[in-house]
Design a protein around this motif. Structure first.
Motif, PDB file in Angstrom:
ATOM      1  N   THR A  31       0.952  -1.187  -0.125  1.00 50.88           N
ATOM      2  CA  THR A  31      -0.035  -0.037  -0.078  1.00 50.88           C
ATOM      3  C   THR A  31       0.949   1.388   0.010  1.00 50.88           C
ATOM      4  O   THR A  31       2.165   1.202   0.124  1.00 50.88           O
ATOM      5  CB  THR A  31      -0.921   0.095   1.190  1.00 50.88           C
ATOM      6  OG1 THR A  31      -1.843   1.056   1.134  1.00 50.88           O
ATOM      7  CG2 THR A  31      -0.114   0.059   2.466  1.00 50.88           C
ATOM      8  N   TRP A  35      -2.306   6.397  -1.427  1.00 51.94           N
ATOM      9  CA  TRP A  35      -3.452   5.679  -1.919  1.00 51.94           C
ATOM     10  C   TRP A  35      -4.480   5.862  -0.467  1.00 51.94           C
ATOM     11  O   TRP A  35      -5.542   6.064  -0.733  1.00 51.94           O
ATOM     12  CB  TRP A  35      -3.166   4.399  -2.089  1.00 51.94           C
ATOM     13  CG  TRP A  35      -4.288   3.587  -2.395  1.00 51.94           C
ATOM     14  CD1 TRP A  35      -4.739   3.380  -4.003  1.00 51.94           C
ATOM     15  CD2 TRP A  35      -5.302   2.886  -1.853  1.00 51.94           C
ATOM     16  NE1 TRP A  35      -5.919   2.508  -3.812  1.00 51.94           N
ATOM     17  CE2 TRP A  35      -6.424   2.416  -2.559  1.00 51.94           C
ATOM     18  CE3 TRP A  35      -5.708   2.916  -0.331  1.00 51.94           C
ATOM     19  CZ2 TRP A  35      -7.716   1.986  -2.145  1.00 51.94           C
ATOM     20  CZ3 TRP A  35      -6.805   2.185  -0.012  1.00 51.94           C
ATOM     21  CH2 TRP A  35      -7.890   1.832  -0.745  1.00 51.94           C
ATOM     22  N   ARG A  39      -7.965   8.042  -0.716  1.00 59.52           N
ATOM     23  CA  ARG A  39      -9.242   7.294  -0.745  1.00 59.52           C
ATOM     24  C   ARG A  39     -10.008   7.312   0.437  1.00 59.52           C
ATOM     25  O   ARG A  39     -11.413   7.051   0.322  1.00 59.52           O
ATOM     26  CB  ARG A  39      -8.811   5.700  -0.981  1.00 59.52           C
ATOM     27  CG  ARG A  39      -8.054   5.388  -2.346  1.00 59.52           C
ATOM     28  CD  ARG A  39      -9.042   5.579  -3.575  1.00 59.52           C
ATOM     29  NE  ARG A  39      -8.300   5.157  -4.847  1.00 59.52           N
ATOM     30  CZ  ARG A  39      -8.782   4.505  -5.627  1.00 59.52           C
ATOM     31  NH1 ARG A  39      -9.916   3.812  -5.928  1.00 59.52           N
ATOM     32  NH2 ARG A  39      -8.070   4.114  -7.006  1.00 59.52           N
ATOM     33  N   THR A  40      -9.387   7.799   1.342  1.00 60.80           N
ATOM     34  CA  THR A  40      -9.974   7.605   2.782  1.00 60.80           C
ATOM     35  C   THR A  40      -9.821   8.833   3.661  1.00 60.80           C
ATOM     36  O   THR A  40     -10.718   9.012   4.514  1.00 60.80           O
ATOM     37  CB  THR A  40      -9.505   6.333   3.936  1.00 60.80           C
ATOM     38  OG1 THR A  40      -8.365   6.592   3.997  1.00 60.80           O
ATOM     39  CG2 THR A  40      -9.457   5.108   2.690  1.00 60.80           C
ATOM     40  N   CYS A 115     -20.658  -0.396  13.313  1.00 60.97           N
ATOM     41  CA  CYS A 115     -20.212   1.008  13.123  1.00 60.97           C
ATOM     42  C   CYS A 115     -21.211   1.786  13.489  1.00 60.97           C
ATOM     43  O   CYS A 115     -21.326   3.047  13.832  1.00 60.97           O
ATOM     44  CB  CYS A 115     -19.688   1.277  11.935  1.00 60.97           C
ATOM     45  SG  CYS A 115     -18.198   0.490  11.547  1.00 60.97           S
ATOM     46  N   ARG A 154      -4.813  -5.555   2.506  1.00 59.73           N
ATOM     47  CA  ARG A 154      -4.481  -4.196   2.332  1.00 59.73           C
ATOM     48  C   ARG A 154      -5.989  -3.641   2.468  1.00 59.73           C
ATOM     49  O   ARG A 154      -6.153  -2.425   2.365  1.00 59.73           O
ATOM     50  CB  ARG A 154      -3.515  -4.069   1.264  1.00 59.73           C
ATOM     51  CG  ARG A 154      -4.029  -4.307  -0.115  1.00 59.73           C
ATOM     52  CD  ARG A 154      -3.336  -3.844  -1.148  1.00 59.73           C
ATOM     53  NE  ARG A 154      -3.903  -4.142  -2.661  1.00 59.73           N
ATOM     54  CZ  ARG A 154      -3.530  -3.629  -3.744  1.00 59.73           C
ATOM     55  NH1 ARG A 154      -2.281  -3.048  -3.775  1.00 59.73           N
ATOM     56  NH2 ARG A 154      -4.140  -3.782  -4.868  1.00 59.73           N
ATOM     57  N   GLY A 224     -15.700  -3.281   0.053  1.00 60.75           N
ATOM     58  CA  GLY A 224     -15.722  -1.671   0.337  1.00 60.75           C
ATOM     59  C   GLY A 224     -16.458  -0.631  -0.637  1.00 60.75           C
ATOM     60  O   GLY A 224     -17.184   0.036  -0.392  1.00 60.75           O
ATOM     61  N   ARG A 225     -16.373  -1.109  -1.771  1.00 57.54           N
ATOM     62  CA  ARG A 225     -16.980  -0.524  -2.915  1.00 57.54           C
ATOM     63  C   ARG A 225     -18.585  -0.374  -3.023  1.00 57.54           C
ATOM     64  O   ARG A 225     -19.424   0.483  -2.982  1.00 57.54           O
ATOM     65  CB  ARG A 225     -16.471  -0.862  -4.486  1.00 57.54           C
ATOM     66  CG  ARG A 225     -16.401   0.188  -5.186  1.00 57.54           C
ATOM     67  CD  ARG A 225     -15.981  -0.414  -6.733  1.00 57.54           C
ATOM     68  NE  ARG A 225     -14.735  -0.962  -6.615  1.00 57.54           N
ATOM     69  CZ  ARG A 225     -13.816  -1.429  -7.681  1.00 57.54           C
ATOM     70  NH1 ARG A 225     -14.568  -1.397  -8.740  1.00 57.54           N
ATOM     71  NH2 ARG A 225     -12.886  -1.845  -7.400  1.00 57.54           N
ATOM     72  N   HIS A 259     -20.404   8.941  11.942  1.00 59.90           N
ATOM     73  CA  HIS A 259     -19.258   8.058  11.951  1.00 59.90           C
ATOM     74  C   HIS A 259     -18.101   8.307  11.075  1.00 59.90           C
ATOM     75  O   HIS A 259     -18.418   8.740   9.807  1.00 59.90           O
ATOM     76  CB  HIS A 259     -20.121   6.778  11.551  1.00 59.90           C
ATOM     77  CG  HIS A 259     -19.242   5.433  11.491  1.00 59.90           C
ATOM     78  ND1 HIS A 259     -18.151   5.175  12.320  1.00 59.90           N
ATOM     79  CD2 HIS A 259     -18.971   4.784  10.404  1.00 59.90           C
ATOM     80  CE1 HIS A 259     -17.464   4.161  11.941  1.00 59.90           C
ATOM     81  NE2 HIS A 259     -18.052   3.820  10.757  1.00 59.90           N
ATOM     82  N   ASN A 262     -14.762   7.395   6.343  1.00 60.07           N
ATOM     83  CA  ASN A 262     -14.177   7.479   5.144  1.00 60.07           C
ATOM     84  C   ASN A 262     -14.338   9.023   4.861  1.00 60.07           C
ATOM     85  O   ASN A 262     -15.419   9.444   4.647  1.00 60.07           O
ATOM     86  CB  ASN A 262     -14.512   6.881   3.986  1.00 60.07           C
ATOM     87  CG  ASN A 262     -13.678   6.954   2.504  1.00 60.07           C
ATOM     88  OD1 ASN A 262     -13.390   8.047   2.486  1.00 60.07           O
ATOM     89  ND2 ASN A 262     -13.362   6.181   2.010  1.00 60.07           N
ATOM     90  N   ARG A 264     -14.447  10.809   2.312  1.00 59.14           N
ATOM     91  CA  ARG A 264     -15.037  10.814   0.863  1.00 59.14           C
ATOM     92  C   ARG A 264     -16.764  10.781   1.080  1.00 59.14           C
ATOM     93  O   ARG A 264     -17.500  11.359   0.810  1.00 59.14           O
ATOM     94  CB  ARG A 264     -14.921  10.059  -0.149  1.00 59.14           C
ATOM     95  CG  ARG A 264     -13.281  10.415  -0.676  1.00 59.14           C
ATOM     96  CD  ARG A 264     -13.088   9.539  -1.911  1.00 59.14           C
ATOM     97  NE  ARG A 264     -12.869   8.190  -1.607  1.00 59.14           N
ATOM     98  CZ  ARG A 264     -13.155   7.206  -2.385  1.00 59.14           C
ATOM     99  NH1 ARG A 264     -13.448   7.173  -3.644  1.00 59.14           N
ATOM    100  NH2 ARG A 264     -12.747   5.843  -1.887  1.00 59.14           N
ATOM    101  N   ILE A 265     -16.819   9.708   2.143  1.00 61.76           N
ATOM    102  CA  ILE A 265     -18.432   9.642   2.683  1.00 61.76           C
ATOM    103  C   ILE A 265     -18.951  10.940   3.486  1.00 61.76           C
ATOM    104  O   ILE A 265     -19.925  11.418   3.065  1.00 61.76           O
ATOM    105  CB  ILE A 265     -18.558   8.459   3.267  1.00 61.76           C
ATOM    106  CG1 ILE A 265     -18.304   7.240   2.421  1.00 61.76           C
ATOM    107  CG2 ILE A 265     -20.035   8.328   3.805  1.00 61.76           C
ATOM    108  CD1 ILE A 265     -18.267   5.799   3.358  1.00 61.76           C
ATOM    109  N   ASN A 289     -10.939   4.506  11.107  1.00 60.10           N
ATOM    110  CA  ASN A 289     -12.281   4.108  11.383  1.00 60.10           C
ATOM    111  C   ASN A 289     -12.428   3.113  12.754  1.00 60.10           C
ATOM    112  O   ASN A 289     -11.966   2.084  12.721  1.00 60.10           O
ATOM    113  CB  ASN A 289     -13.065   3.254  10.178  1.00 60.10           C
ATOM    114  CG  ASN A 289     -14.300   2.636  10.527  1.00 60.10           C
ATOM    115  OD1 ASN A 289     -14.939   2.773  11.716  1.00 60.10           O
ATOM    116  ND2 ASN A 289     -15.056   2.154   9.274  1.00 60.10           N
TER     117      ASN A 289
END
Ligand code: UT7
Length: 332
Positions: A31, A35, A39-40, A115, A154, A224-225, A259, A262, A264-265, A289
């Motif tokens: 990783t 990245w 992404r997070t 979560c 990963r 995840g996606r 919560h 991520n 991006r969320i 997280n």
């Protein structure tokens, strides 16, 4: 029947000492810091020391909340611990915390909604208080997700961290005077909440073991996606429902404490519900997280930074394995 409201008395938090950075993880799996961050939004996370258990983390967060509330532990008549990483399959980790606090009356139990656990626990605590069954509830979110991660995968091991947060909710009479807030639009306390789950998606985020299935603890597995695809829509819908129940609009919200899965969320949700980004409390960069602990930890940081003050309208939300999701609206 007389009715009551659940008012936040105090908040506390605890993070294990050990910091694991993205660079540290580069040495473990294929990783990169870039990245993970792109992404997070995560830069680092805390990992519990060997022998440091979920109950140890939860106890420290609880003690800080009790101290800040100026309360003796024996005033607590209910402990609800949201966790998916209990010390043992049973007894509930909540009873370990109860015993460590020297409480021998009332009740203590664990609640598992991954979560979304803290949102489920706050809503449950509110029901006990509203019906007069509990006066002072200690709501804890505590996790040691590092123990259920596959450190060779990963796609998951870079996402999670350990920690704990706690909130004390106290009962006040629904029509009673309210700490100098009489002229405000809404009285202090939990105003509204909504919980949802949909078990059709239970294989999107799960642990591949358990006492009844494999007799092992198992490891966390996630598509995840797929989770990402549902997150913003589910979260936005449940927030709208909660605001509608309270007859409030997004403009009434002072602080959004989501919560922390991520960045991006969080950004996507804030945009979708029309909330200015300055009102979002973000800890994901430093905590990763932490599952059920992420909201109370974020509340604790916002409190320590002097952001959230009594009378502020605070919106909590979460989504996680199950799927489970929900939102809680609190006048702090
Ligand atoms: O708290 C409970 C709820 N959980 C969540 O809300 C998590 C929701 N999901 C997410 O946050 C994101 O889906 C992830 C952060 C987990 C993944 O981000 P993504 O943009 O959805 O990436 P992806 O899974 O589509 O993977 C993209 C690529 C893949 O490579 P290929 O197939 O395109 O060649 C992965 O193999 O990134 C690869 N990849 C990695 N690369 C470097 C996956 N993990 C890593 C990694 N480092 N750690």
């Amino acid at each position: 029947m007389s009715s009551f409201r659940s008012v936040v008395r105090a908040v506390g938090g605890y993070l294990p000492e050990k910091i694991v950075t993205n660079e540290d993880l580069e040495k473990l799996v294929d990783t990169s810091d870039s990245w993970i961050e792109e992404r997070t939004g995560i830069k680092e996370r805390r990992i519990a020391a060997e022998g440091e258990l979920t109950s140890n983390l939860g106890l420290k967060a609880a003690r800080q909340a009790l101290e800040r509330a100026g309360m003796d532990a024996t005033e607590i008549d209910l402990i609800i611990l949201a966790t998916s990483t209990p010390d043992n399959t049973f007894p509930a980790t909540a009873v370990t915390i109860q015993a460590e606090l020297g409480i021998t009356s009332g009740a203590a139990f664990d609640l598992q909604a991954v979560c979304s656990g803290f949102v489920f626990a706050m809503t449950t605590a509110d029901q006990y208080i509203r019906t007069g069954q509990a006066k002072n509830v200690l709501v804890i979110g505590a996790e040691t997700f590092s123990r259920i991660l596959d450190w060779e995968d990963r796609t998951t091991c870079v996402l999670f961290g350990d920690g704990a947060g706690a909130v004390i909710l106290s009962s006040v009479p629904e029509d009673g005077p309210e700490l100098g807030m009489e002229d405000s639009k809404t009285k202090r306390g939990i105003i509204a909440s909504r919980l949802r789950s949909d078990g059709r998606y239970r294989d999107k985020l799960y642990v591949d073991g358990g006492p009844s299935s494999t007799q092992t603890t198992g490891f966390l597995r996630m598509h995840g996606r797929e989770v990402f695809r549902h997150a913003v829509t589910n979260i936005s819908d449940v927030i709208e429902e909660t605001l509608e129940t309270a007859n409030l609009s997004i403009d009434d919200i002072d602080w959004f404490v989501p919560h922390q899965a991520n960045e991006r969320i969080l950004v996507g949700t804030a945009k979708k519900i029309g909330l200015p980004f300055e009102k979002v409390i973000m800890t994901v960069a430093r905590h990763g997280n932490t599952s059920a602990a992420s909201i109370p930890l974020a509340l604790n940081e916002a409190h320590e930074a002097g952001k959230i003050k009594p009378g502020d309208m605070v919106l909590l939300e979460a989504m996680g394995g199950g799927f489970t999701w929900g939102a809680v609206l609190v006048k702090w």
